[in-house]
Design a protein around this motif. Structure first.
Motif, short mmCIF file in Angstrom:
data_model
loop_
_atom_site.label_atom_id
_atom_site.label_comp_id
_atom_site.label_asym_id
_atom_site.label_seq_id
_atom_site.Cartn_x
_atom_site.Cartn_y
_atom_site.Cartn_z
N VAL A 125 0.84 -1.20 0.00
CA VAL A 125 0.00 0.00 0.00
C VAL A 125 0.88 1.25 0.00
O VAL A 125 0.60 2.21 -0.71
CB VAL A 125 -0.96 0.00 1.22
N LEU A 126 1.95 1.24 0.77
CA LEU A 126 2.85 2.39 0.83
C LEU A 126 3.49 2.65 -0.54
O LEU A 126 3.64 3.80 -0.96
CB LEU A 126 3.92 2.19 1.90
N GLY A 127 3.83 1.57 -1.24
CA GLY A 127 4.40 1.72 -2.58
C GLY A 127 3.43 2.38 -3.54
O GLY A 127 3.82 3.20 -4.38
N VAL A 128 2.17 2.04 -3.45
CA VAL A 128 1.14 2.64 -4.29
C VAL A 128 1.02 4.13 -3.99
O VAL A 128 0.90 4.96 -4.90
CB VAL A 128 -0.21 1.92 -4.11
N ILE A 129 1.09 4.48 -2.72
CA ILE A 129 1.01 5.89 -2.32
C ILE A 129 2.21 6.67 -2.87
O ILE A 129 2.05 7.75 -3.44
CB ILE A 129 0.92 6.02 -0.79
N VAL A 130 3.42 6.10 -2.74
CA VAL A 130 4.63 6.76 -3.24
C VAL A 130 4.55 6.93 -4.75
O VAL A 130 4.89 7.99 -5.30
CB VAL A 130 5.90 5.98 -2.81
N PHE A 131 4.10 5.90 -5.45
CA PHE A 131 3.96 6.00 -6.90
C PHE A 131 2.91 7.05 -7.26
O PHE A 131 3.08 7.81 -8.22
CB PHE A 131 3.57 4.64 -7.50
N GLY A 132 1.84 7.13 -6.50
CA GLY A 132 0.80 8.14 -6.73
C GLY A 132 1.33 9.55 -6.57
O GLY A 132 0.97 10.45 -7.34
N ILE A 133 2.20 9.76 -5.59
CA ILE A 133 2.81 11.08 -5.40
C ILE A 133 3.69 11.42 -6.59
O ILE A 133 3.66 12.55 -7.10
CB ILE A 133 3.60 11.12 -4.07
N ALA A 134 4.47 10.46 -7.06
CA ALA A 134 5.33 10.70 -8.23
C ALA A 134 4.48 11.01 -9.47
O ALA A 134 4.82 11.91 -10.25
CB ALA A 134 6.23 9.50 -8.49
N LEU A 135 3.38 10.29 -9.64
CA LEU A 135 2.49 10.54 -10.78
C LEU A 135 1.86 11.92 -10.66
O LEU A 135 1.76 12.66 -11.66
CB LEU A 135 1.41 9.47 -10.85
N ASN A 136 1.47 12.32 -9.47
CA ASN A 136 0.91 13.66 -9.26
C ASN A 136 1.95 14.73 -9.59
O ASN A 136 1.63 15.74 -10.22
CB ASN A 136 0.43 13.82 -7.82
N ASN A 137 3.20 14.51 -9.18
CA ASN A 137 4.27 15.46 -9.51
C ASN A 137 4.44 15.58 -11.02
O ASN A 137 4.65 16.68 -11.55
CB ASN A 137 5.58 15.03 -8.86
N CYS A 161 15.50 8.15 -11.42
CA CYS A 161 14.22 8.59 -11.96
C CYS A 161 14.18 10.11 -12.10
O CYS A 161 14.43 10.83 -11.13
CB CYS A 161 13.09 8.12 -11.05
N ILE A 162 13.91 10.58 -13.30
CA ILE A 162 13.78 12.01 -13.56
C ILE A 162 12.52 12.23 -14.39
O ILE A 162 12.33 11.59 -15.43
CB ILE A 162 15.01 12.56 -14.32
N LEU A 163 11.67 13.11 -13.91
CA LEU A 163 10.46 13.47 -14.63
C LEU A 163 10.80 14.55 -15.64
O LEU A 163 11.51 15.50 -15.32
CB LEU A 163 9.39 13.97 -13.66
N THR A 164 10.31 14.43 -16.86
CA THR A 164 10.59 15.40 -17.91
C THR A 164 9.29 15.78 -18.60
O THR A 164 8.49 14.93 -18.95
CB THR A 164 11.55 14.81 -18.95
N ALA A 165 9.11 17.08 -18.77
CA ALA A 165 7.96 17.59 -19.52
C ALA A 165 8.48 18.60 -20.54
O ALA A 165 9.34 19.43 -20.23
CB ALA A 165 6.94 18.25 -18.60
N GLN A 166 7.96 18.52 -21.75
CA GLN A 166 8.42 19.41 -22.83
C GLN A 166 7.23 19.83 -23.68
O GLN A 166 6.38 19.01 -24.01
CB GLN A 166 9.44 18.68 -23.68
N VAL A 212 11.40 21.04 -19.00
CA VAL A 212 11.73 21.12 -17.57
C VAL A 212 11.88 19.70 -17.04
O VAL A 212 11.07 18.82 -17.35
CB VAL A 212 10.63 21.87 -16.78
N THR A 213 12.93 19.49 -16.25
CA THR A 213 13.12 18.20 -15.60
C THR A 213 13.01 18.38 -14.09
O THR A 213 13.27 19.47 -13.56
CB THR A 213 14.48 17.57 -15.94
N TYR A 214 12.61 17.30 -13.43
CA TYR A 214 12.42 17.31 -11.98
C TYR A 214 12.72 15.91 -11.46
O TYR A 214 12.23 14.92 -12.01
CB TYR A 214 10.97 17.69 -11.66
N PRO A 215 13.54 15.81 -10.42
CA PRO A 215 13.85 14.47 -9.89
C PRO A 215 12.64 13.87 -9.17
O PRO A 215 11.88 14.58 -8.53
CB PRO A 215 15.00 14.74 -8.91
N CYS A 216 12.48 12.57 -9.30
CA CYS A 216 11.41 11.89 -8.55
C CYS A 216 12.04 10.90 -7.58
O CYS A 216 13.12 10.37 -7.83
CB CYS A 216 10.42 11.21 -9.49
N LYS A 217 11.35 10.70 -6.49
CA LYS A 217 11.81 9.74 -5.50
C LYS A 217 10.76 8.66 -5.36
O LYS A 217 9.59 8.95 -5.12
CB LYS A 217 12.02 10.41 -4.14
#
Length: 134
Positions: A1-13, A123-128, A106-111
């Motif tokens: 469950v904690l992993g799903v929450i962490v992944f959800g935060i990364a997806l939200n970011n 893991c690095i989030l990238t949006a262009q 723009v790039t942003y690190p994800c944890k």
């Protein structure tokens, strides 16, 4: 469950980053003749739209009319170069030519850390987004 929450935060970011980059690129594309510092205009728009992301972790690349004007943001300097111009027809502001492309990346690190273990340390989030200058 904690992993799903962490992944959800990364997806939200990622969603917040994508929306912020779109907002910054749209503002940049309509700023021709209205700003002496198009990079700062874009950066401030992204910061305003991505209020939940840590500003110091955002890395910008801004390309105006084929000229790279971006990199890491430090104050009003992007990539070690200032985008500030003395007029709207010189420097980065002069690169805002109607019909040309303005690209914002723009790039942003994800944890993805669960119980102290980062399962994706690189893991690095990238949006262009690329917009036509109006």
């Amino acid at each position: 469950v904690l992993g799903v929450i962490v992944f959800g935060i990364a997806l939200n970011n990622y969603l917040e980053l994508t929306n912020a980059v779109n907002a910054g690129a749209q503002l940049l594309s309509i700023s021709r003749g209205q700003t002496l510092d198009p990079c700062n205009t874009t950066v401030q728009a992204v910061y305003a739209a991505a209020s939940n992301l840590t500003q110091s972790n955002l890395t910008f690349t801004i390309v105006l009319n084929g000229t790279i004007s971006g990199g890491v943001v430090t104050g009003t300097t992007v990539g070690g170069k200032t985008c500030s111009s003395s007029s709207t027809t010189t420097g980065a502001a002069g690169d805002l030519i109607q019909g040309t492309a303005a690209q914002v990346k723009v790039t942003y690190p994800c944890k993805l850390t669960v119980f102290g273990v980062n399962y994706a340390p690189s893991c690095i989030l990238t949006a262009q987004t690329t917009e036509d200058v109006q």
